[in-house]
Design a protein around this motif. Sequence first.
Motif, PDB file in Angstrom:
ATOM      1  N   THR A   1      86.449   7.657  64.411  1.00 12.90           N
ATOM      2  CA  THR A   1      87.322   6.815  63.596  1.00 12.90           C
ATOM      3  C   THR A   1      86.508   6.137  62.508  1.00 12.90           C
ATOM      4  O   THR A   1      85.510   5.471  62.782  1.00 12.90           O
ATOM      5  N   PHE A   2      86.933   6.337  61.261  1.00  9.02           N
ATOM      6  CA  PHE A   2      86.303   5.675  60.123  1.00  9.02           C
ATOM      7  C   PHE A   2      87.185   4.525  59.654  1.00  9.02           C
ATOM      8  O   PHE A   2      88.405   4.692  59.499  1.00  9.02           O
ATOM      9  N   LYS A   3      86.579   3.383  59.436  1.00  9.61           N
ATOM     10  CA  LYS A   3      87.271   2.222  58.880  1.00  9.61           C
ATOM     11  C   LYS A   3      86.652   1.928  57.522  1.00  9.61           C
ATOM     12  O   LYS A   3      85.538   1.417  57.417  1.00  9.61           O
ATOM     13  N   LEU A   4      87.378   2.272  56.451  1.00  8.32           N
ATOM     14  CA  LEU A   4      86.845   2.130  55.100  1.00  8.32           C
ATOM     15  C   LEU A   4      86.766   0.674  54.669  1.00  8.32           C
ATOM     16  O   LEU A   4      87.613  -0.143  55.047  1.00  8.32           O
ATOM     17  N   LYS A   5      85.768   0.365  53.881  1.00  2.00           N
ATOM     18  CA  LYS A   5      85.678  -0.962  53.286  1.00  2.00           C
ATOM     19  C   LYS A   5      86.831  -1.134  52.304  1.00  2.00           C
ATOM     20  O   LYS A   5      87.189  -0.199  51.574  1.00  2.00           O
ATOM     21  N   GLN A   6      87.403  -2.307  52.265  1.00  2.00           N
ATOM     22  CA  GLN A   6      88.495  -2.570  51.331  1.00  2.00           C
ATOM     23  C   GLN A   6      87.931  -3.000  49.974  1.00  2.00           C
ATOM     24  O   GLN A   6      86.867  -3.614  49.889  1.00  2.00           O
ATOM     25  N   GLY A   7      88.639  -2.631  48.939  1.00  2.00           N
ATOM     26  CA  GLY A   7      88.244  -3.038  47.593  1.00  2.00           C
ATOM     27  C   GLY A   7      87.272  -2.116  46.897  1.00  2.00           C
ATOM     28  O   GLY A   7      86.824  -2.407  45.784  1.00  2.00           O
ATOM     29  N   VAL A   8      86.910  -0.992  47.521  1.00  2.00           N
ATOM     30  CA  VAL A   8      86.052  -0.008  46.848  1.00  2.00           C
ATOM     31  C   VAL A   8      86.888   0.712  45.792  1.00  2.00           C
ATOM     32  O   VAL A   8      87.969   1.227  46.088  1.00  2.00           O
ATOM     33  N   LYS A   9      86.393   0.764  44.573  1.00  2.00           N
ATOM     34  CA  LYS A   9      87.170   1.311  43.458  1.00  2.00           C
ATOM     35  C   LYS A   9      86.586   2.631  42.947  1.00  2.00           C
ATOM     36  O   LYS A   9      85.376   2.808  42.852  1.00  2.00           O
ATOM     37  N   TRP A  10      87.506   3.533  42.628  1.00  2.00           N
ATOM     38  CA  TRP A  10      87.138   4.702  41.842  1.00  2.00           C
ATOM     39  C   TRP A  10      86.874   4.249  40.407  1.00  2.00           C
ATOM     40  O   TRP A  10      87.290   3.164  40.001  1.00  2.00           O
ATOM     41  N   HIS A  11      86.214   5.086  39.647  1.00  2.00           N
ATOM     42  CA  HIS A  11      85.855   4.710  38.275  1.00  2.00           C
ATOM     43  C   HIS A  11      87.053   4.511  37.351  1.00  2.00           C
ATOM     44  O   HIS A  11      86.924   3.915  36.276  1.00  2.00           O
TER      45      HIS A  11
ATOM     46  N   ILE B   1      85.020  11.480  38.196  1.00  2.00           N
ATOM     47  CA  ILE B   1      84.921  10.090  38.635  1.00  2.00           C
ATOM     48  C   ILE B   1      84.369  10.035  40.053  1.00  2.00           C
ATOM     49  O   ILE B   1      84.440  11.004  40.812  1.00  2.00           O
ATOM     50  N   GLY B   2      83.800   8.879  40.390  1.00  2.00           N
ATOM     51  CA  GLY B   2      83.302   8.636  41.724  1.00  2.00           C
ATOM     52  C   GLY B   2      83.469   7.172  42.054  1.00  2.00           C
ATOM     53  O   GLY B   2      84.237   6.460  41.399  1.00  2.00           O
ATOM     54  N   VAL B   3      82.735   6.693  43.036  1.00  2.00           N
ATOM     55  CA  VAL B   3      82.774   5.276  43.403  1.00  2.00           C
ATOM     56  C   VAL B   3      81.386   4.655  43.296  1.00  2.00           C
ATOM     57  O   VAL B   3      81.156   3.546  43.756  1.00  2.00           O
ATOM     58  N   GLY B   4      80.444   5.374  42.683  1.00  2.00           N
ATOM     59  CA  GLY B   4      79.068   4.933  42.601  1.00  2.00           C
ATOM     60  C   GLY B   4      78.815   3.905  41.520  1.00  2.00           C
ATOM     61  O   GLY B   4      79.729   3.485  40.799  1.00  2.00           O
ATOM     62  N   PRO B   5      77.554   3.482  41.358  1.00  2.00           N
ATOM     63  CA  PRO B   5      77.218   2.382  40.440  1.00  2.00           C
ATOM     64  C   PRO B   5      77.339   2.719  38.967  1.00  2.00           C
ATOM     65  O   PRO B   5      77.417   1.821  38.130  1.00  2.00           O
ATOM     66  N   PHE B   6      77.376   4.026  38.625  1.00  2.00           N
ATOM     67  CA  PHE B   6      77.482   4.423  37.222  1.00  2.00           C
ATOM     68  C   PHE B   6      78.613   5.431  37.049  1.00  2.00           C
ATOM     69  O   PHE B   6      78.867   6.265  37.911  1.00  2.00           O
ATOM     70  N   LYS B   7      79.293   5.334  35.913  1.00  2.00           N
ATOM     71  CA  LYS B   7      80.373   6.261  35.609  1.00  2.00           C
ATOM     72  C   LYS B   7      80.010   7.087  34.382  1.00  2.00           C
ATOM     73  O   LYS B   7      79.217   6.661  33.528  1.00  2.00           O
ATOM     74  N   VAL B   8      80.617   8.250  34.285  1.00  2.00           N
ATOM     75  CA  VAL B   8      80.310   9.162  33.183  1.00  2.00           C
ATOM     76  C   VAL B   8      80.867   8.626  31.871  1.00  2.00           C
ATOM     77  O   VAL B   8      82.038   8.273  31.775  1.00  2.00           O
ATOM     78  N   LYS B   9      80.016   8.612  30.875  1.00  2.00           N
ATOM     79  CA  LYS B   9      80.412   8.190  29.529  1.00  2.00           C
ATOM     80  C   LYS B   9      80.526   9.387  28.599  1.00  2.00           C
ATOM     81  O   LYS B   9      81.449   9.483  27.794  1.00  2.00           O
TER      82      LYS B   9
ATOM     83  N   GLU C   1      77.267   5.054  32.221  1.00  2.00           N
ATOM     84  CA  GLU C   1      77.285   3.626  31.933  1.00  2.00           C
ATOM     85  C   GLU C   1      77.599   2.863  33.210  1.00  2.00           C
ATOM     86  O   GLU C   1      78.216   3.395  34.140  1.00  2.00           O
ATOM     87  N   ARG C   2      77.185   1.617  33.252  1.00  2.00           N
ATOM     88  CA  ARG C   2      77.388   0.784  34.440  1.00  2.00           C
ATOM     89  C   ARG C   2      78.870   0.645  34.765  1.00  2.00           C
ATOM     90  O   ARG C   2      79.704   0.446  33.889  1.00  2.00           O
ATOM     91  N   PHE C   3      79.183   0.765  36.055  1.00  2.00           N
ATOM     92  CA  PHE C   3      80.544   0.559  36.538  1.00  2.00           C
ATOM     93  C   PHE C   3      80.619  -0.860  37.087  1.00  2.00           C
ATOM     94  O   PHE C   3      80.080  -1.156  38.165  1.00  2.00           O
ATOM     95  N   ASP C   4      81.260  -1.730  36.370  1.00  2.00           N
ATOM     96  CA  ASP C   4      81.238  -3.157  36.712  1.00  2.00           C
ATOM     97  C   ASP C   4      81.948  -3.480  38.017  1.00  2.00           C
ATOM     98  O   ASP C   4      81.671  -4.519  38.636  1.00  2.00           O
ATOM     99  N   ASP C   5      82.858  -2.604  38.463  1.00  2.00           N
ATOM    100  CA  ASP C   5      83.581  -2.854  39.705  1.00  2.00           C
ATOM    101  C   ASP C   5      82.950  -2.151  40.904  1.00  2.00           C
ATOM    102  O   ASP C   5      83.604  -1.965  41.941  1.00  2.00           O
ATOM    103  N   TYR C   6      81.697  -1.750  40.773  1.00  2.00           N
ATOM    104  CA  TYR C   6      80.989  -1.107  41.885  1.00  2.00           C
ATOM    105  C   TYR C   6      81.007  -2.013  43.109  1.00  2.00           C
ATOM    106  O   TYR C   6      80.802  -3.229  43.012  1.00  2.00           O
TER     107      TYR C   6
ATOM    108  N   ALA D   1      75.430  -2.736  38.768  1.00  2.00           N
ATOM    109  CA  ALA D   1      74.032  -2.323  38.693  1.00  2.00           C
ATOM    110  C   ALA D   1      73.281  -3.182  37.689  1.00  2.00           C
ATOM    111  O   ALA D   1      73.876  -3.794  36.795  1.00  2.00           O
ATOM    112  N   LYS D   2      71.973  -3.231  37.816  1.00  2.00           N
ATOM    113  CA  LYS D   2      71.159  -4.032  36.911  1.00  2.00           C
ATOM    114  C   LYS D   2      71.007  -3.364  35.540  1.00  2.00           C
ATOM    115  O   LYS D   2      70.827  -4.037  34.527  1.00  2.00           O
ATOM    116  N   LEU D   3      71.070  -2.046  35.501  1.00  2.00           N
ATOM    117  CA  LEU D   3      70.949  -1.325  34.235  1.00  2.00           C
ATOM    118  C   LEU D   3      72.290  -1.221  33.524  1.00  2.00           C
ATOM    119  O   LEU D   3      73.356  -1.225  34.161  1.00  2.00           O
TER     120      LEU D   3
END
Length: 576
Positions: free
Chosen positions: A110-120, A222-230, A241-246, A251-253
Amino acid sequence: MKKSAFWLLSLLLVMSVFLAACSGGGEKANTEKEPKDDGKASGEVKEGGTVTFGYTQPFKGVLSYAYYEGEDDANALQFMHEGLLKVNDELISEPNLADYELSEDKTKLTFKLKQGVKWHDGEELTAEDMEFAWYLIADPTYEGARFANVAMIKGAQEYKDGKADKIEGIKVVDDYTIEVTVTEPSVNLLENIWIYPEPKHYYGDISSKELPDADQIRKAPIGVGPFKVKNIVPGEMIEFERFDDYWQGPAKLDGVVYKIIDGSLAQGLVQNGEIDVIEAPKDQWEAIKALDNVNPVEADAMSYSYIAFDWGHYDTKKGVVVSDNKKFQNKSLRHAMAHAIDRQAFIDGFANGLGKPLNTPFPSVSWAKIDDSEINQYEYDPEKAKKLLDEAGYVDKDGDGFREDPEGKPFTINFDAMAGAETSEARAQFILQSWQEVGLNAKLNGGSLKDFNLFYDTIEADDPSVETFMGAWGLANDPDPAGIWLSTDKWNMWRWYSEESDALIKKGVTFPEDSSKDVTEHRQEVYNEWQKLVNEELPIIFFEQRVDPWAINKRVGGVKVTPFGTDEYHKWHIVE
């Protein structure tokens, strides 16, 4: 031993695996398993800025974990997407996007996903996205190589075969909870089951067969990682580019640029700051690691290179390899070809000592690696190679310096290898000359090296001209060889069929019959037996276990280097 997420896993191999390249180093390579931070970047952390990550082969641009094939695309995916689980410093799977619970009988996860994780695109990650990924891979039209990672799910095989309209073992409980029931208990379920969700809302009604070529994967993934395709320049560059809703915070960059370079120019590009982070070509490592602007890191890799014998083809209808190529069925021939190659000289000459000869599919960083004293070492011994060939009936009957086969017919060997590095041609010639010196008429297939994509396309298509080839695999953290070595695996590139091997691989993921016996001890015994088998049968020549040299610009901090590559991208930063 699935391709990891880099590859793999990597490289997947790793390739990911993965894919042959060479380089150099005078300092003793790091032999610890622990991941390495560059550790040398000093000064205050600067918010913002861009880092350029280099690679020496064009990427295909299949930017989905469910469909990508090599390290080229995994390099891009690592910045933009993540899985439900991750591998910790002890090479054990632990929660990432989700927590998990395994039932007492080990058949329900059983997987319990974290809430509030956003796609790009701003949509929230839900349990249906994980369900969707499993359905894509089990779809009858799916042409990728990852069905082994969902095959354990109850009803997945029936769905793949078109005998069921749903997968019985998958149950979405609510938006954040999903249960999966497997056909039987497995000791490495967490390491083996597919953990990368796919955006159901974004892909829409595109079929699994069509998705690898769809714009949603090729042009605007698209993904859910720290950077999204520009921006994507096919085969050449991807701007992130940085995904602000990661979900772990921005991310720091400001961004990362994934840039394809000419490998022969790596030293100059690193020196002038055009490339900030790169797994350096080994043939240039001595010069690169001495640069004033570089923090050098050497790490034992969860990967190995090999020379494969082509045993046959993959029957796509039956989903199994068919070892119908008779050319290399003689074991003495295979042993002789191994003894003919001075692997240490190859490593010293082309990789500056970054690596060491390997004789099984498990590198030393794997807990399952058998002790060398229990297996054949295939030391460089051309006289032994000649004797084995003579005894097997491969002798020079016409006096031209090359051996005929036991029936007296001309015997030639095609060899395939990749272009890309400055020493690629020299490395290939080293192998060819090694075989020629013991009387085997070996030559480059088609008369030249192949570029990255053509090389693997040719091999995967079971081109009849392919007879031997050099490649590499990046491995996952668990030693289970399934995914590469089973007779049903599409990534069994050498097309070797062995009932005994299949049986041992499957036994290696079962719990011991004696419940009081330690599971790891049980698995070690099984994998020792399997390693002895493949070491003796030698379906491929295990060439070297690799030490990866990473060049990291001193202006960049927070770069974590592991046996699988780099990690913790949201922590990368510029140092003032």
